[in-house]
Design an enzyme around this catalytic site. Sequence first.
Site, PDB file in Angstrom:
ATOM      1  N   ASN A 149       0.660  -1.173  -0.014  1.00  0.00           N
ATOM      2  CA  ASN A 149       0.133   0.152  -0.018  1.00  0.00           C
ATOM      3  C   ASN A 149       0.873   1.142   0.163  1.00  0.00           C
ATOM      4  O   ASN A 149       0.308   2.141  -0.562  1.00  0.00           O
ATOM      5  CB  ASN A 149      -0.911   0.015   1.280  1.00  0.00           C
ATOM      6  N   GLU A 175       4.253  -8.805  -3.272  1.00  0.00           N
ATOM      7  CA  GLU A 175       4.306  -9.203  -4.729  1.00  0.00           C
ATOM      8  C   GLU A 175       3.226  -8.387  -5.753  1.00  0.00           C
ATOM      9  O   GLU A 175       3.550  -8.488  -6.683  1.00  0.00           O
ATOM     10  CB  GLU A 175       3.784 -10.892  -4.793  1.00  0.00           C
ATOM     11  N   SER A 226       0.143  -7.150   7.570  1.00  0.00           N
ATOM     12  CA  SER A 226      -1.130  -7.595   8.290  1.00  0.00           C
ATOM     13  C   SER A 226      -0.745  -7.972   9.618  1.00  0.00           C
ATOM     14  O   SER A 226       0.201  -8.804   9.742  1.00  0.00           O
ATOM     15  CB  SER A 226      -2.094  -8.179   7.345  1.00  0.00           C
ATOM     16  N   THR A 227      -1.540  -8.086  10.403  1.00  0.00           N
ATOM     17  CA  THR A 227      -1.443  -8.740  11.810  1.00  0.00           C
ATOM     18  C   THR A 227      -1.200 -10.372  11.531  1.00  0.00           C
ATOM     19  O   THR A 227      -0.315 -10.808  12.191  1.00  0.00           O
ATOM     20  CB  THR A 227      -2.599  -8.301  12.854  1.00  0.00           C
ATOM     21  N   ALA A 228      -2.047 -10.867  10.733  1.00  0.00           N
ATOM     22  CA  ALA A 228      -2.138 -12.238  10.470  1.00  0.00           C
ATOM     23  C   ALA A 228      -0.530 -12.746  10.198  1.00  0.00           C
ATOM     24  O   ALA A 228      -0.171 -13.574  10.662  1.00  0.00           O
ATOM     25  CB  ALA A 228      -3.161 -12.713   9.660  1.00  0.00           C
ATOM     26  N   VAL A 229       0.166 -12.212   9.030  1.00  0.00           N
ATOM     27  CA  VAL A 229       1.172 -12.504   8.681  1.00  0.00           C
ATOM     28  C   VAL A 229       2.108 -12.063   9.797  1.00  0.00           C
ATOM     29  O   VAL A 229       3.180 -12.812   9.849  1.00  0.00           O
ATOM     30  CB  VAL A 229       1.610 -11.961   7.196  1.00  0.00           C
ATOM     31  N   GLU A 247       5.269  -3.618  12.217  1.00  0.00           N
ATOM     32  CA  GLU A 247       4.501  -2.581  11.994  1.00  0.00           C
ATOM     33  C   GLU A 247       3.259  -3.189  11.210  1.00  0.00           C
ATOM     34  O   GLU A 247       3.068  -3.433  10.079  1.00  0.00           O
ATOM     35  CB  GLU A 247       4.911  -1.626  11.160  1.00  0.00           C
ATOM     36  N   CYS A 281      -3.121   1.800   6.780  1.00  0.00           N
ATOM     37  CA  CYS A 281      -2.933   1.269   7.972  1.00  0.00           C
ATOM     38  C   CYS A 281      -3.390   2.194   9.096  1.00  0.00           C
ATOM     39  O   CYS A 281      -4.132   1.835  10.016  1.00  0.00           O
ATOM     40  CB  CYS A 281      -1.447   0.919   8.528  1.00  0.00           C
ATOM     41  N   GLU A 455       9.035   2.670  13.994  1.00  0.00           N
ATOM     42  CA  GLU A 455       9.639   3.289  12.789  1.00  0.00           C
ATOM     43  C   GLU A 455       9.531   4.671  12.914  1.00  0.00           C
ATOM     44  O   GLU A 455       8.581   5.487  13.505  1.00  0.00           O
ATOM     45  CB  GLU A 455       9.216   2.833  11.651  1.00  0.00           C
TER      46      GLU A 455
HETATM   47  P1  NAD Z   1       0.506  -8.648   3.966  1.00  0.00           P
HETATM   48  O1  NAD Z   1       0.771  -9.040   5.333  1.00  0.00           O
HETATM   49  O2  NAD Z   1      -0.438  -9.782   3.292  1.00  0.00           O
HETATM   50  O3  NAD Z   1       1.893  -8.847   3.303  1.00  0.00           O
HETATM   51  C1  NAD Z   1       2.880  -7.852   3.766  1.00  0.00           C
HETATM   52  C2  NAD Z   1       4.223  -8.544   3.482  1.00  0.00           C
HETATM   53  O4  NAD Z   1       4.399  -9.684   3.846  1.00  0.00           O
HETATM   54  C3  NAD Z   1       4.287  -8.721   1.703  1.00  0.00           C
HETATM   55  O5  NAD Z   1       5.712  -8.400   1.508  1.00  0.00           O
HETATM   56  C4  NAD Z   1       4.113 -10.174   1.621  1.00  0.00           C
HETATM   57  O6  NAD Z   1       4.794 -10.548   0.567  1.00  0.00           O
HETATM   58  C5  NAD Z   1       4.663 -10.539   2.863  1.00  0.00           C
HETATM   59  N1  NAD Z   1       4.678 -12.155   3.152  1.00  0.00           N
HETATM   60  C6  NAD Z   1       3.218 -12.755   3.116  1.00  0.00           C
HETATM   61  N2  NAD Z   1       3.366 -13.844   3.745  1.00  0.00           N
HETATM   62  C7  NAD Z   1       4.629 -13.984   4.249  1.00  0.00           C
HETATM   63  C8  NAD Z   1       5.482 -14.976   4.745  1.00  0.00           C
HETATM   64  N3  NAD Z   1       4.796 -16.136   5.104  1.00  0.00           N
HETATM   65  N4  NAD Z   1       6.746 -14.998   5.266  1.00  0.00           N
HETATM   66  C9  NAD Z   1       7.257 -13.799   5.156  1.00  0.00           C
HETATM   67  N5  NAD Z   1       6.730 -12.692   4.317  1.00  0.00           N
HETATM   68  C10 NAD Z   1       5.351 -12.732   3.828  1.00  0.00           C
HETATM   69  O7  NAD Z   1       0.058  -7.300   4.031  1.00  0.00           O
HETATM   70  P2  NAD Z   1      -0.399  -6.439   2.498  1.00  0.00           P
HETATM   71  O8  NAD Z   1      -1.661  -6.827   2.301  1.00  0.00           O
HETATM   72  O9  NAD Z   1       0.937  -6.181   1.722  1.00  0.00           O
HETATM   73  O10 NAD Z   1      -0.412  -4.789   3.365  1.00  0.00           O
HETATM   74  C11 NAD Z   1      -1.671  -4.357   4.038  1.00  0.00           C
HETATM   75  C12 NAD Z   1      -1.357  -4.565   5.542  1.00  0.00           C
HETATM   76  O11 NAD Z   1      -0.203  -3.743   5.983  1.00  0.00           O
HETATM   77  C13 NAD Z   1      -2.498  -3.704   6.281  1.00  0.00           C
HETATM   78  O12 NAD Z   1      -2.880  -4.788   7.358  1.00  0.00           O
HETATM   79  C14 NAD Z   1      -1.965  -2.520   6.735  1.00  0.00           C
HETATM   80  O13 NAD Z   1      -2.587  -2.025   8.013  1.00  0.00           O
HETATM   81  C15 NAD Z   1      -0.525  -2.957   7.123  1.00  0.00           C
HETATM   82  N6  NAD Z   1       0.290  -1.867   7.143  1.00  0.00           N
HETATM   83  C16 NAD Z   1       0.875  -1.306   8.327  1.00  0.00           C
HETATM   84  C17 NAD Z   1       1.615  -0.138   8.295  1.00  0.00           C
HETATM   85  C18 NAD Z   1       2.158   0.110   9.578  1.00  0.00           C
HETATM   86  O14 NAD Z   1       3.148   1.223   9.860  1.00  0.00           O
HETATM   87  N7  NAD Z   1       1.696  -0.346  10.753  1.00  0.00           N
HETATM   88  C19 NAD Z   1       1.992   0.575   7.242  1.00  0.00           C
HETATM   89  C20 NAD Z   1       1.385   0.053   6.219  1.00  0.00           C
HETATM   90  C21 NAD Z   1       0.746  -1.162   6.021  1.00  0.00           C
END
Ligand code: NAD
Length: 474
Positions: A149, A175, A226-229, A247, A281, A455
């Site tokens: 994002n 990706e 994301s929180t899940a990842v 983050e 986020c 950060e």
């Molecule tokens: P995502 O968790 O799907 O992916 C984030 C990154 O993790 C990507 O590079 C993805 O390829 C990687 N990833 C996925 N599975 C992985 C694994 N098993 N091992 C290692 N890396 C893996 O999140 P997204 O959809 O790209 O981004 C949106 C999320 O990010 C939202 O929840 C948003 O709130 C959060 N976000 C938080 C902040 C913050 O400052 N707190 C800033 C921007 C976005």
Amino acid sequence: MEAQLYYGGRGHPGIHARIFAVDNPATNEVIGNAVLADPDDVSLAVDAASQAFPQWSRSSFRDRSHVLLAIYQAITDHREELARLLTQEEGKSLAESDAEIRYGARFFEYYAAQVFQSYGHMIFPPMNSHTGWTAKVPVGVAVLITPWNYPFAMICRKMAPALAAGCTVVVKPAEQTPLIAWRFFSLLHTLALQPGVINLVTGDPEVVGPALIQDKRVRKISFTGSTAVGRRILSNAAKNITSVSLELGGNAPFIVFDDANIDDAIAGIMACKFRNAGQICVAANRIYVQRSIAPKVIRQLVKAATGLVVGNGMAPNTQIGPLINQDAIDKVITHLHDAEDKGAQVEIGGLRRPGPGYFFEPTIVTGVNEGMLLVREETFGPVAPLSVFDTEEDAFQTANNTPYGLSAYVYTTNLGRAMRASQLLEFGLIGINDPIPSRVEAPIGGWKESGLGREGGDQGIEEFLETKYVSMRF
Ligand code: NAD
């Protein structure tokens, strides 16, 4: 654009030269390819980073600062081109892309100065035969995993403090957005940095992610997503006890009190909710309005949202671009159906735009309650859900009633109330009459399930440093 991996100071097509296509979310056209890295590619990138670490970590503060300033200048010189690519790959409007490129560049400018603030402490125990001191040293090879994002700024927010600290890095972009990362690396290539200091791997996260996290040479994982990842990364990092900064997602409340300047609050909601089509986020995810002003706020908000121009971010007047992909559209629709089934009303919007691209209309929903997905989870779309509250106590309690704790917003002209908000809200970032509180100089990070670590600001560099204490007997 044909993107490559980057390690050891040059681009690589990948051991098996396998690629994946990258689309423009506004047109669904393929705009380039990136490399599906294999675990052996990942290992080569970590080799390069670990071989470069001894020399880079001992480089002078002055040398590191000059590198960071050169990066700042390279980004600034290519600002327009980078912004266009960002819009084509991620979808946000050109004005927002330009703001993201400038924000990203500023981390290099800021940490070019922070490099010099590396102070330890002297420790004098109450005896005359010992003295001691602490030093801050770079933690080692750092893996930087970033979301789609803010695909440029999130790399910068991690890379600048990591390099300033003396770490070497392996970047893994999302990706959906590998092209802007590759273009950035090809710009950095022209600066002829020491080979192995910066490295890039792309591909399937389920292949590349574990290969990076399980490598014992990696001593830091800095993740935004994301929180899940994030939860999975934290758990996988436990095996090697690797230091992790996270983050993660937010679920920001935006509270408007009856003493607020309403025009200001409407402008705040528009900025905080609809930037990047709500895919932020720190976006306002749930809006709470005090009962006596609710009809006026709803009326004004509907008027303001009706005027938003939705379209391809490359068009000069576009304010809201597409969502990133079909999954994002599906999530918004699921949240809206859930809200309508539970009694909410869609005041405007609520529909996907027909035709190519993942466009969703700016949407205002009223009659929202705490049982709805719209307020329990990040919607990550251009949907503003409004509910009404009566007392200050209710507003703060409801705002805190979430497992997330990234950001919160309060609009009030009452100083006491503003101070109580600053004390009672359980969030890492609080904007009082300020819809965009993120600053390069300020720490950003979440409480609870929104993350670990910070950060930006002087805390940003700490995430990439270890403390060493030395005791000397004399
Ligand atoms: P995502 O968790 O799907 O992916 C984030 C990154 O993790 C990507 O590079 C993805 O390829 C990687 N990833 C996925 N599975 C992985 C694994 N098993 N091992 C290692 N890396 C893996 O999140 P997204 O959809 O790209 O981004 C949106 C999320 O990010 C939202 O929840 C948003 O709130 C959060 N976000 C938080 C902040 C913050 O400052 N707190 C800033 C921007 C976005």
